[in-house]
Design a protein around this motif. Sequence first.
Motif, PDB file in Angstrom:
ATOM      1  N   GLU A  84       4.293 -31.727  34.001  1.00 46.61           N
ATOM      2  CA  GLU A  84       4.626 -31.267  35.347  1.00 46.61           C
ATOM      3  C   GLU A  84       3.796 -30.051  35.713  1.00 46.61           C
ATOM      4  O   GLU A  84       3.418 -29.852  36.859  1.00 46.61           O
ATOM      5  N   GLN A  85       3.532 -29.241  34.684  1.00 42.43           N
ATOM      6  CA  GLN A  85       2.752 -28.027  34.932  1.00 42.43           C
ATOM      7  C   GLN A  85       1.337 -28.366  35.430  1.00 42.43           C
ATOM      8  O   GLN A  85       0.823 -27.704  36.327  1.00 42.43           O
ATOM      9  N   ALA A  86       0.755 -29.424  34.857  1.00 45.18           N
ATOM     10  CA  ALA A  86      -0.582 -29.838  35.289  1.00 45.18           C
ATOM     11  C   ALA A  86      -0.541 -30.286  36.750  1.00 45.18           C
ATOM     12  O   ALA A  86      -1.417 -29.958  37.558  1.00 45.18           O
ATOM     13  N   GLN A  87       0.504 -31.034  37.074  1.00 48.52           N
ATOM     14  CA  GLN A  87       0.653 -31.497  38.452  1.00 48.52           C
ATOM     15  C   GLN A  87       0.848 -30.304  39.398  1.00 48.52           C
ATOM     16  O   GLN A  87       0.284 -30.256  40.490  1.00 48.52           O
ATOM     17  N   ARG A  88       1.634 -29.340  38.916  1.00 40.47           N
ATOM     18  CA  ARG A  88       1.884 -28.159  39.745  1.00 40.47           C
ATOM     19  C   ARG A  88       0.587 -27.383  39.980  1.00 40.47           C
ATOM     20  O   ARG A  88       0.355 -26.836  41.052  1.00 40.47           O
ATOM     21  N   GLN A  89      -0.276 -27.370  38.974  1.00 43.24           N
ATOM     22  CA  GLN A  89      -1.539 -26.657  39.131  1.00 43.24           C
ATOM     23  C   GLN A  89      -2.385 -27.293  40.245  1.00 43.24           C
ATOM     24  O   GLN A  89      -2.989 -26.595  41.055  1.00 43.24           O
ATOM     25  N   VAL A  90      -2.372 -28.617  40.281  1.00 45.97           N
ATOM     26  CA  VAL A  90      -3.099 -29.330  41.327  1.00 45.97           C
ATOM     27  C   VAL A  90      -2.469 -29.055  42.697  1.00 45.97           C
ATOM     28  O   VAL A  90      -3.151 -28.785  43.688  1.00 45.97           O
ATOM     29  N   GLN A  91      -1.147 -29.092  42.741  1.00 48.01           N
ATOM     30  CA  GLN A  91      -0.458 -28.817  44.011  1.00 48.01           C
ATOM     31  C   GLN A  91      -0.731 -27.387  44.481  1.00 48.01           C
ATOM     32  O   GLN A  91      -0.857 -27.130  45.680  1.00 48.01           O
ATOM     33  N   THR A  92      -0.821 -26.480  43.513  1.00 52.22           N
ATOM     34  CA  THR A  92      -1.085 -25.077  43.866  1.00 52.22           C
ATOM     35  C   THR A  92      -2.445 -24.951  44.540  1.00 52.22           C
ATOM     36  O   THR A  92      -2.592 -24.264  45.553  1.00 52.22           O
ATOM     37  N   LEU A  93      -3.448 -25.640  43.980  1.00 51.08           N
ATOM     38  CA  LEU A  93      -4.780 -25.575  44.600  1.00 51.08           C
ATOM     39  C   LEU A  93      -4.733 -26.187  46.002  1.00 51.08           C
ATOM     40  O   LEU A  93      -5.307 -25.649  46.951  1.00 51.08           O
ATOM     41  N   ARG A  94      -4.029 -27.292  46.126  1.00 51.68           N
ATOM     42  CA  ARG A  94      -3.916 -27.956  47.429  1.00 51.68           C
ATOM     43  C   ARG A  94      -3.303 -26.989  48.445  1.00 51.68           C
ATOM     44  O   ARG A  94      -3.812 -26.829  49.555  1.00 51.68           O
ATOM     45  N   GLY A  95      -2.220 -26.337  48.032  1.00 51.62           N
ATOM     46  CA  GLY A  95      -1.550 -25.379  48.923  1.00 51.62           C
ATOM     47  C   GLY A  95      -2.466 -24.215  49.265  1.00 51.62           C
ATOM     48  O   GLY A  95      -2.562 -23.803  50.433  1.00 51.62           O
ATOM     49  N   ASN A  96      -3.178 -23.703  48.273  1.00 51.56           N
ATOM     50  CA  ASN A  96      -4.072 -22.564  48.507  1.00 51.56           C
ATOM     51  C   ASN A  96      -5.196 -22.934  49.466  1.00 51.56           C
ATOM     52  O   ASN A  96      -5.572 -22.145  50.330  1.00 51.56           O
ATOM     53  N   CYS A  97      -5.763 -24.131  49.298  1.00 50.86           N
ATOM     54  CA  CYS A  97      -6.868 -24.544  50.171  1.00 50.86           C
ATOM     55  C   CYS A  97      -6.376 -24.705  51.610  1.00 50.86           C
ATOM     56  O   CYS A  97      -7.067 -24.339  52.563  1.00 50.86           O
ATOM     57  N   ARG A  98      -5.166 -25.247  51.747  1.00 49.85           N
ATOM     58  CA  ARG A  98      -4.609 -25.410  53.088  1.00 49.85           C
ATOM     59  C   ARG A  98      -4.379 -24.023  53.720  1.00 49.85           C
ATOM     60  O   ARG A  98      -4.799 -23.755  54.832  1.00 49.85           O
ATOM     61  N   GLU A  99      -3.745 -23.152  52.944  1.00 52.30           N
ATOM     62  CA  GLU A  99      -3.395 -21.824  53.467  1.00 52.30           C
ATOM     63  C   GLU A  99      -4.636 -21.021  53.863  1.00 52.30           C
ATOM     64  O   GLU A  99      -4.625 -20.314  54.871  1.00 52.30           O
ATOM     65  N   PHE A 100      -5.719 -21.146  53.079  1.00 49.44           N
ATOM     66  CA  PHE A 100      -6.881 -20.295  53.329  1.00 49.44           C
ATOM     67  C   PHE A 100      -8.038 -21.038  54.004  1.00 49.44           C
ATOM     68  O   PHE A 100      -9.128 -20.487  54.157  1.00 49.44           O
ATOM     69  N   GLY A 101      -7.809 -22.285  54.393  1.00 49.07           N
ATOM     70  CA  GLY A 101      -8.813 -23.017  55.168  1.00 49.07           C
ATOM     71  C   GLY A 101     -10.055 -23.411  54.379  1.00 49.07           C
ATOM     72  O   GLY A 101     -11.180 -23.301  54.867  1.00 49.07           O
ATOM     73  N   ILE A 102      -9.853 -23.873  53.141  1.00 52.05           N
ATOM     74  CA  ILE A 102     -10.986 -24.245  52.282  1.00 52.05           C
ATOM     75  C   ILE A 102     -11.098 -25.769  52.160  1.00 52.05           C
ATOM     76  O   ILE A 102     -10.094 -26.465  52.028  1.00 52.05           O
ATOM     77  N   GLU A 103     -12.326 -26.263  52.219  1.00 52.88           N
ATOM     78  CA  GLU A 103     -12.580 -27.699  52.072  1.00 52.88           C
ATOM     79  C   GLU A 103     -12.257 -28.125  50.644  1.00 52.88           C
ATOM     80  O   GLU A 103     -12.876 -27.671  49.684  1.00 52.88           O
ATOM     81  N   LEU A 104     -11.266 -29.014  50.515  1.00 49.52           N
ATOM     82  CA  LEU A 104     -10.860 -29.502  49.192  1.00 49.52           C
ATOM     83  C   LEU A 104     -11.130 -30.994  49.085  1.00 49.52           C
ATOM     84  O   LEU A 104     -10.742 -31.758  49.968  1.00 49.52           O
ATOM     85  N   HIS A 105     -11.790 -31.403  48.026  1.00 52.70           N
ATOM     86  CA  HIS A 105     -11.972 -32.828  47.781  1.00 52.70           C
ATOM     87  C   HIS A 105     -10.838 -33.306  46.882  1.00 52.70           C
ATOM     88  O   HIS A 105     -10.896 -33.233  45.673  1.00 52.70           O
ATOM     89  N   ASP A 106      -9.819 -33.759  47.547  1.00 52.80           N
ATOM     90  CA  ASP A 106      -8.558 -34.167  46.926  1.00 52.80           C
ATOM     91  C   ASP A 106      -8.680 -35.632  46.478  1.00 52.80           C
ATOM     92  O   ASP A 106      -9.736 -36.247  46.621  1.00 52.80           O
ATOM     93  N   TRP A 107      -7.584 -36.181  45.995  1.00 51.63           N
ATOM     94  CA  TRP A 107      -7.571 -37.565  45.507  1.00 51.63           C
ATOM     95  C   TRP A 107      -8.164 -38.557  46.498  1.00 51.63           C
ATOM     96  O   TRP A 107      -8.772 -39.543  46.110  1.00 51.63           O
ATOM     97  N   ASP A 108      -7.960 -38.308  47.781  1.00 55.26           N
ATOM     98  CA  ASP A 108      -8.387 -39.290  48.782  1.00 55.26           C
ATOM     99  C   ASP A 108      -9.844 -39.103  49.214  1.00 55.26           C
ATOM    100  O   ASP A 108     -10.340 -39.843  50.050  1.00 55.26           O
ATOM    101  N   SER A 109     -10.525 -38.114  48.665  1.00 53.44           N
ATOM    102  CA  SER A 109     -11.901 -37.879  49.101  1.00 53.44           C
ATOM    103  C   SER A 109     -12.868 -38.793  48.357  1.00 53.44           C
ATOM    104  O   SER A 109     -12.832 -38.881  47.124  1.00 53.44           O
ATOM    105  N   PRO A 110     -13.788 -39.434  49.067  1.00 56.31           N
ATOM    106  CA  PRO A 110     -14.787 -40.270  48.392  1.00 56.31           C
ATOM    107  C   PRO A 110     -15.819 -39.427  47.638  1.00 56.31           C
ATOM    108  O   PRO A 110     -16.666 -39.982  46.939  1.00 56.31           O
ATOM    109  N   ALA A 111     -15.750 -38.095  47.791  1.00 57.71           N
ATOM    110  CA  ALA A 111     -16.726 -37.223  47.124  1.00 57.71           C
ATOM    111  C   ALA A 111     -16.134 -36.481  45.930  1.00 57.71           C
ATOM    112  O   ALA A 111     -16.843 -35.793  45.213  1.00 57.71           O
ATOM    113  N   ARG A 112     -14.812 -36.619  45.699  1.00 59.13           N
ATOM    114  CA  ARG A 112     -14.190 -35.847  44.621  1.00 59.13           C
ATOM    115  C   ARG A 112     -14.902 -36.094  43.299  1.00 59.13           C
ATOM    116  O   ARG A 112     -15.290 -37.219  42.994  1.00 59.13           O
ATOM    117  N   GLY A 113     -15.075 -35.041  42.538  1.00 57.97           N
ATOM    118  CA  GLY A 113     -15.718 -35.200  41.241  1.00 57.97           C
ATOM    119  C   GLY A 113     -15.650 -33.918  40.453  1.00 57.97           C
ATOM    120  O   GLY A 113     -15.092 -32.921  40.915  1.00 57.97           O
TER     121      GLY A 113
END
Lengths: 477, 194
Positions: A84-113
């Motif tokens: 769960e902690q690993a999942q939370r770490q991913v969610q934390t980055l997602r939340g941080n990118c949303r809050e601070f307006g950063i381009e995140l290549h999440d699961w749905d991005s064709p460029a994630r890597g």
Amino acid sequence: MPVPESLFDKLWNAHVVQPQSKTTPAIIYIDLHLVHEVTSPQGFDLLREKGIAVRRPERTLATLDHSTPTLPPGADGQRPYITEQAQRQVQTLRGNCREFGIELHDWDSPARGIVHVMGPELGATQPGMTIVCGDSHTSTHGAFGALAFGIGTTEVGYVLATQCLLQNKPRSMRVNINGRLGEGVTAKDMALNIIRHLGMNGGTGYVIEYAGSAVRSLDMESRMTLCNLTIEAGARAGMIAPDETTIEYLRGRAKLPQSEAYEQLTEKWLQLATDEAAVFDCEVTLDAADMQATITYGTDPGMSVAIGDPVPVPVNASQEKALRYMGFDGGQAMSERQVDVVFIGSCTNGRISDLQAAASVLRGRRVADHVRMLVVPGSESIRKQAEKEGLHEIFTRAGAEWRLPGCSMCIAMNGDLVAPGMTAVSTSNRNFEGRQGAGARTLLASPETAAACAVTGHVARVSDLSAACLEAGQEVA
Amino acid sequence: MRVFTKTTGPVLVLEQENIDTDQIIPARFLTATSFDGIGEHAFADWRLDAAGEPISGHKLNEARARLSPILVAGHNFGCGSSREHAPHALLGFGFRVVISSQIADIFKNNSQNVGLLPVEIEPQQHARLLQLDGEGITVDLEQCMVTVRATDGAEQCWAFTIDPFARHCLLRGLDRFDFLYQAEDAIQAYEERP
Ligand code: SF4
């Protein structure tokens, strides 16, 4: 006459916001800040604590790679995070990118890597840039003639807040590789030979520029492999001057302008090359023709041998400890070692050319019965390209597992790991004790070598292969 | 950041060369989003068994280990990854100083940023220190001096060098961030350059 400058000097000078003094380091401007889930949470906390925004969100680019599962979602649609902690770490980055307006290549991005694979693919990595990331293999981006290095989490926070870093100028080293690599010898082998030559701390305090005809003739993916491994000799960064190879690779990439504007950029890039008379603090010259397909036998990337050679006899207590951990005796033939796991992937060797190389060895052959082989593409776009070329079928038909992109067994924090005492031949970058799982024994090698080991089930070169396969009654491509 | 001026106490010696950050803090402990409690996992794969129980007889599990403020380690300490979890884990374990004949770049930088004093010392003096497991020494950042007591009771003082700005910040417990943040005008001027 202007003072002759190296590529590194030119980049450093162009990014000084405030020069170094007797008592304070220089303030250096950062053009691109790459972010992933593991080393960023406390950096974002700093912003919240101080009540400040990300200074240049458009110069910040984020991805998910380290803690992410490489198996697809289960029947319930849930991704199989290790904890769960690993999942939370991913969610934390997602939340941080949303809050601070950063381009995140999440699961749905064709460029994630993997962060060091994605940056260059998008053309976010460009010649002349300063690039940092909370990850030591940021040195990869130096392949484009960028000054790129890893930073800690405190500094991730500093860069988010100020787009700058405090730095004392490192010393400079030029590593010249002349001549030609032999048949079947790759950039990975070249890098392992350089690390063995310099020692795993030989580069400490330096920025390395790679030069010479053997480096010039490498394609971009091979240059990335070489620069990626620079940190394993202890150096801050590795770099290669941009040339036509660089320009061709980047042409048409998403984050770069097209046509006229691109051509104008490339003119500037070509001027970054080290001036003829530039002076380095240290210079090393090696001949590519002396380098052979290489594999590590110890617990640091400097402990390597040509595959046909025996394991060296230890000369001190640290080396003895390393051999004990690895279960090797000095003088033993490398080829005697049975292999349990083969991993093809990572920011060192998880690019399309690496997968093609491994596939060309595996085509029409099978992974030995006792070997578990994992192939993990470095990014979504590599995965797609490989599937278009049918490489995934070559792998799965041979008996390997074809996974989703991520760091996977390189750092073994997502659940992809090697069991205690098992021997893994890995295309990644570190063979430290426990790197691929507690008690795991890692041998670093090129994708070609790793694939050959998978087929024979013991340490082998590609050139050993046809005979071995015939013996085992396998079909030969 | 905590102020560091001077520490006196017993040293813990780990003589192995090239102790990397994967040894200091294995990767599976990196999924936490805070550094709290990370000291419990320092050197986990060296001193704890698969069930997480202390391996008896390991030096790092002796009572004195947590009471030694000074770690003396083999050449090229802290190589490997940029994880700041490594100096945090050492601080959490109880160390305030790490001494070696060479300390890896990123680790050194990270240590200075989080208040762990990295000291690089001459090979001969380092070799002496490796013999002093459990003995008391003093590390004085004000004087940039390591003081050991020789067998005949006489004191020996060895000078070390450290980046002056890192020293300045550690002595006063200053966050380097403030220095950067105060450079706002220079940063803005840089960004507005053509
Ligand atoms: S692949 Fe390995 S080295 Fe590369 S970023 Fe991921 S964990 Fe780090």
